[in-house]
Design a protein around this motif. Structure first.
Motif, PDB file in Angstrom:
ATOM      1  N   LEU A   1       0.825  -1.209   0.000  1.00 14.95           N
ATOM      2  CA  LEU A   1       0.000   0.000   0.000  1.00 14.95           C
ATOM      3  C   LEU A   1       0.859   1.259   0.000  1.00 14.95           C
ATOM      4  O   LEU A   1       0.501   2.266  -0.620  1.00 14.95           O
TER       5      LEU A   1
ATOM      6  N   GLN B   1      -8.742  13.625  -6.955  1.00 15.36           N
ATOM      7  CA  GLN B   1      -8.789  12.163  -7.020  1.00 15.36           C
ATOM      8  C   GLN B   1      -7.570  11.548  -6.338  1.00 15.36           C
ATOM      9  O   GLN B   1      -7.682  10.537  -5.634  1.00 15.36           O
TER      10      GLN B   1
ATOM     11  N   GLU C   1      -5.837  12.916  -3.920  1.00 11.71           N
ATOM     12  CA  GLU C   1      -6.005  13.119  -2.479  1.00 11.71           C
ATOM     13  C   GLU C   1      -6.951  12.082  -1.886  1.00 11.71           C
ATOM     14  O   GLU C   1      -6.686  11.509  -0.816  1.00 11.71           O
ATOM     15  N   ALA C   2      -8.056  11.822  -2.590  1.00 10.69           N
ATOM     16  CA  ALA C   2      -9.007  10.820  -2.098  1.00 10.69           C
ATOM     17  C   ALA C   2      -8.370   9.433  -2.067  1.00 10.69           C
ATOM     18  O   ALA C   2      -8.551   8.668  -1.106  1.00 10.69           O
ATOM     19  N   SER C   3      -7.608   9.118  -3.120  1.00 10.52           N
ATOM     20  CA  SER C   3      -6.942   7.816  -3.165  1.00 10.52           C
ATOM     21  C   SER C   3      -5.898   7.692  -2.063  1.00 10.52           C
ATOM     22  O   SER C   3      -5.798   6.653  -1.395  1.00 10.52           O
ATOM     23  N   ASN C   4      -5.124   8.759  -1.849  1.00 11.00           N
ATOM     24  CA  ASN C   4      -4.100   8.721  -0.797  1.00 11.00           C
ATOM     25  C   ASN C   4      -4.723   8.596   0.591  1.00 11.00           C
ATOM     26  O   ASN C   4      -4.191   7.904   1.466  1.00 11.00           O
ATOM     27  N   GLN C   5      -5.845   9.276   0.796  1.00  9.02           N
ATOM     28  CA  GLN C   5      -6.524   9.168   2.087  1.00  9.02           C
ATOM     29  C   GLN C   5      -7.044   7.753   2.316  1.00  9.02           C
ATOM     30  O   GLN C   5      -6.957   7.215   3.432  1.00  9.02           O
ATOM     31  N   ALA C   6      -7.575   7.144   1.244  1.00  8.18           N
ATOM     32  CA  ALA C   6      -8.053   5.765   1.370  1.00  8.18           C
ATOM     33  C   ALA C   6      -6.890   4.818   1.677  1.00  8.18           C
ATOM     34  O   ALA C   6      -7.021   3.898   2.501  1.00  8.18           O
ATOM     35  N   LEU C   7      -5.739   5.049   1.020  1.00  3.91           N
ATOM     36  CA  LEU C   7      -4.568   4.222   1.292  1.00  3.91           C
ATOM     37  C   LEU C   7      -4.088   4.400   2.727  1.00  3.91           C
ATOM     38  O   LEU C   7      -3.758   3.420   3.411  1.00  3.91           O
TER      39      LEU C   7
ATOM     40  N   GLN D   1      -5.849   5.294   5.258  1.00  5.43           N
ATOM     41  CA  GLN D   1      -6.823   4.657   6.148  1.00  5.43           C
ATOM     42  C   GLN D   1      -6.626   3.140   6.174  1.00  5.43           C
ATOM     43  O   GLN D   1      -6.688   2.512   7.238  1.00  5.43           O
ATOM     44  N   SER D   2      -6.362   2.561   4.999  1.00 11.31           N
ATOM     45  CA  SER D   2      -6.126   1.114   4.938  1.00 11.31           C
ATOM     46  C   SER D   2      -4.856   0.736   5.697  1.00 11.31           C
ATOM     47  O   SER D   2      -4.815  -0.283   6.400  1.00 11.31           O
TER      48      SER D   2
ATOM     49  N   GLN E   1      -5.579   0.930   9.398  1.00 11.58           N
ATOM     50  CA  GLN E   1      -6.383  -0.221   9.805  1.00 11.58           C
ATOM     51  C   GLN E   1      -5.517  -1.481   9.892  1.00 11.58           C
ATOM     52  O   GLN E   1      -5.659  -2.284  10.820  1.00 11.58           O
TER      53      GLN E   1
END
Length: 262
Positions: free
Chosen positions: A31, A131, A133-139, A141-142, A145
């Motif tokens: 990731l 896009q 920024e959204a992808s990096n935030q999702a990464l 978060q993963s 987790q």
């Protein structure tokens, strides 16, 4: 570990937790490589370039053959005042002045067009950056987790495995061997499985060393055969040279004898 069953259960737990934490760490590593960088906006303007471009375009238009007729009548009175030379000079000045005026107008047009183009590019960049920024935030978060899952595995390890597991053997190779050894009744205690692992590892090292020696011997044999082949060629060449020398000597003796008889 009180019994064979308890040891097998404990080793199985250690095996699962160790593989679990390695898998989670590999996920974090994968990731982490997927983060993307944002694109910078286009903010630089080129006013000098716009002005030069506008002037050159205007001058090319004014001095082109179809448009010369527009400025030529203005210079006709100067012909009677100073001849063709004065008329041409005034004509050039008029063309330059008109080129500057038209160039200023074109500068505004070019500048506005460039600003609009830059604004469109920046809008596309903003959309792409959103896009990213959204992808990096999702990464992120993963990854967070996954880190929490690693913490949970570490807590289980500390509570269930660490009190009895030999920590010098906290590797995938060792825990895989321990599980197979206990499951196949080759070891019934922690000490036995650790000693058996050391014995097996020592044997593997010895076998690898022997295999390396065999490989070196095979290479040595090949080189030796090659040397023998080269020596055979050299010996054959030497024998051929000796034979040729003997033949030449015999011919010389025959010639000498023939000359002596004469």
């Amino acid at each position: 570990m009180g019994s064979q069953g308890d040891l097998l259960s404990g080793v199985a737990t250690a095996h699962d937790l160790m593989h679990r934490v390695v898998g989670l760490q590999n996920r974090i590593n994968q990731l982490s490589t997927q983060f993307a960088a944002k694109t910078e906006k286009k903010t630089k303007r080129h006013p000098v370039l716009y002005a030069v471009a506008g002037f050159l375009i205007a001058f090319a238009l004014i001095t082109s053959t179809p448009l010369k007729a527009i400025t030529y009548p203005i210079t006709i009175p100067f012909f009677s005042m100073g001849g063709m030379e004065l008329q041409v000079m005034v004509w050039n000045i008029v063309n330059l002045v008109l080129s500057a005026i038209i160039g200023a107008v074109l500068y505004g047009v070019i500048s506005k067009s460039a600003d609009k183009g830059r604004a469109r590019k920046n809008a596309a960049i903003d959309q792409a950056n959103a896009q990213v920024e959204a992808s990096n935030q999702a990464l992120a978060q993963s990854i967070e987790q996954t880190r929490q899952e690693i913490v949970a595995v570490q807590q289980r390890w500390a509570a269930e495995v660490a009190p009895w597991y030999p920590m010098d053997y906290d590797s995938i190779d060792a825990v895989d061997f321990f599980l197979a050894a206990v499951r196949n009744h080759r070891a019934s205690t922690v000490q036995e499985m650790a000693n058996l692992y050391e014995t097996e590892r020592h044997q593997r090292r010895m076998e690898q060393g022997q295999q390396q020696i065999l490989n070196q011997q095979r290479i040595g044999n090949m080189l030796q055969l090659g040397n023998l082949f080269m020596q055979g060629q050299i010996l054959s060449q030497a024998q051929q040279i000796n034979a040729n020398t003997a033949s030449a000597s015999s011919n010389l003796d025959w010639i000498a004898n023939a000359m002596g008889k004469r």
